[in-house]
Design a protein around this motif. Structure first.
Motif, PDB file in Angstrom:
ATOM      1  N   ALA A 126     -15.881   7.207   6.084  1.00 12.35           N
ATOM      2  CA  ALA A 126     -14.932   6.580   5.175  1.00 12.35           C
ATOM      3  C   ALA A 126     -13.523   6.912   5.652  1.00 12.35           C
ATOM      4  CB  ALA A 126     -15.142   7.113   3.758  1.00 12.35           C
ATOM      5  N   SER A 127     -12.595   6.069   5.289  1.00 10.56           N
ATOM      6  CA  SER A 127     -11.196   6.325   5.649  1.00 10.56           C
ATOM      7  C   SER A 127     -10.312   6.099   4.420  1.00 10.56           C
ATOM      8  CB  SER A 127     -10.756   5.430   6.804  1.00 10.56           C
ATOM      9  OG  SER A 127     -10.963   4.071   6.470  1.00 10.56           O
ATOM     10  N   PRO A 128     -10.335   7.056   3.501  1.00 13.13           N
ATOM     11  CA  PRO A 128      -9.500   6.916   2.304  1.00 13.13           C
ATOM     12  C   PRO A 128      -8.021   6.970   2.667  1.00 13.13           C
ATOM     13  CG  PRO A 128     -10.455   9.105   2.397  1.00 13.13           C
ATOM     14  CD  PRO A 128     -11.058   8.318   3.521  1.00 13.13           C
ATOM     15  N   ASP A 129      -7.186   6.526   1.760  1.00 15.05           N
ATOM     16  CA  ASP A 129      -5.746   6.554   1.989  1.00 15.05           C
ATOM     17  C   ASP A 129      -5.202   7.980   1.960  1.00 15.05           C
ATOM     18  OD1 ASP A 129      -5.442   3.727   2.178  1.00 15.05           O
ATOM     19  OD2 ASP A 129      -5.664   3.610   0.013  1.00 15.05           O
ATOM     20  N   GLU A 154      -8.127   6.074  -2.829  1.00 14.86           N
ATOM     21  CA  GLU A 154      -8.150   4.747  -2.203  1.00 14.86           C
ATOM     22  C   GLU A 154      -7.342   3.811  -3.079  1.00 14.86           C
ATOM     23  OE1 GLU A 154      -8.678   1.828   0.457  1.00 14.86           O
ATOM     24  OE2 GLU A 154      -9.396   3.878   0.751  1.00 14.86           O
ATOM     25  N   LYS A 186      -5.781   0.113  -4.023  1.00 20.58           N
ATOM     26  CA  LYS A 186      -5.992  -1.336  -3.891  1.00 20.58           C
ATOM     27  C   LYS A 186      -4.819  -2.042  -4.553  1.00 20.58           C
ATOM     28  CE  LYS A 186      -9.852  -1.029  -1.837  1.00 20.58           C
ATOM     29  NZ  LYS A 186      -9.815  -1.164  -0.401  1.00 20.58           N
ATOM     30  N   ALA A 202     -11.249  11.744  -2.977  1.00 19.31           N
ATOM     31  CA  ALA A 202     -10.632  10.719  -2.133  1.00 19.31           C
ATOM     32  C   ALA A 202      -9.712   9.844  -2.982  1.00 19.31           C
ATOM     33  CB  ALA A 202     -11.714   9.854  -1.496  1.00 19.31           C
ATOM     34  N   GLU A 248       0.810  -1.214   0.000  1.00 16.05           N
ATOM     35  CA  GLU A 248       0.000   0.000   0.000  1.00 16.05           C
ATOM     36  C   GLU A 248       0.853   1.279   0.000  1.00 16.05           C
ATOM     37  OE1 GLU A 248      -3.111   2.160   2.925  1.00 16.05           O
ATOM     38  OE2 GLU A 248      -3.638   0.119   2.317  1.00 16.05           O
TER      39      GLU A 248
END
Length: 90
Positions: free
Chosen positions: A56-59, A73, A75, A71, A10
């Motif tokens: 929400a907890s986006p990166d 996110e 993957k 946002a 990540e």
């Protein structure tokens, strides 16, 4: 094993996104939990008081030169399928 792969990759994936987006003129910033009730969006027909606690907890968040905020996110897909060679990957 698949979750471990994603957790390991990540940070590198976010860095790649930061570098790419910076070349496009965007700024990327860390962010924590974004609870829905913290925002004052007026969505027709939606009563926030009737909803459960949502968030929400986006990166990260991306800020574009025109003021738009989005946002980010990330993957990271594991390069191997389910079942692997350990019991944790099943």
């Amino acid at each position: 094993a698949r979750m471990a792969w994603g957790n390991t990759q990540e940070a590198t994936s976010v860095l790649a996104a930061v570098n790419h987006l910076a070349r496009m003129g965007a700024q990327v910033a860390e962010i924590g939990l974004c609870p829905l009730e913290r925002f004052s969006y007026d969505i027709e027909g939606l009563d926030l008081a009737l909803l459960p606690l949502l968030g929400a907890s986006p990166d990260a968040v991306v800020r574009w030169p025109n003021g738009t905020v989005q946002a980010l996110e990330v993957k990271s897909h594991a390069p191997f399928g389910m079942g692997g060679s350990t019991t944790k990957s099943k």
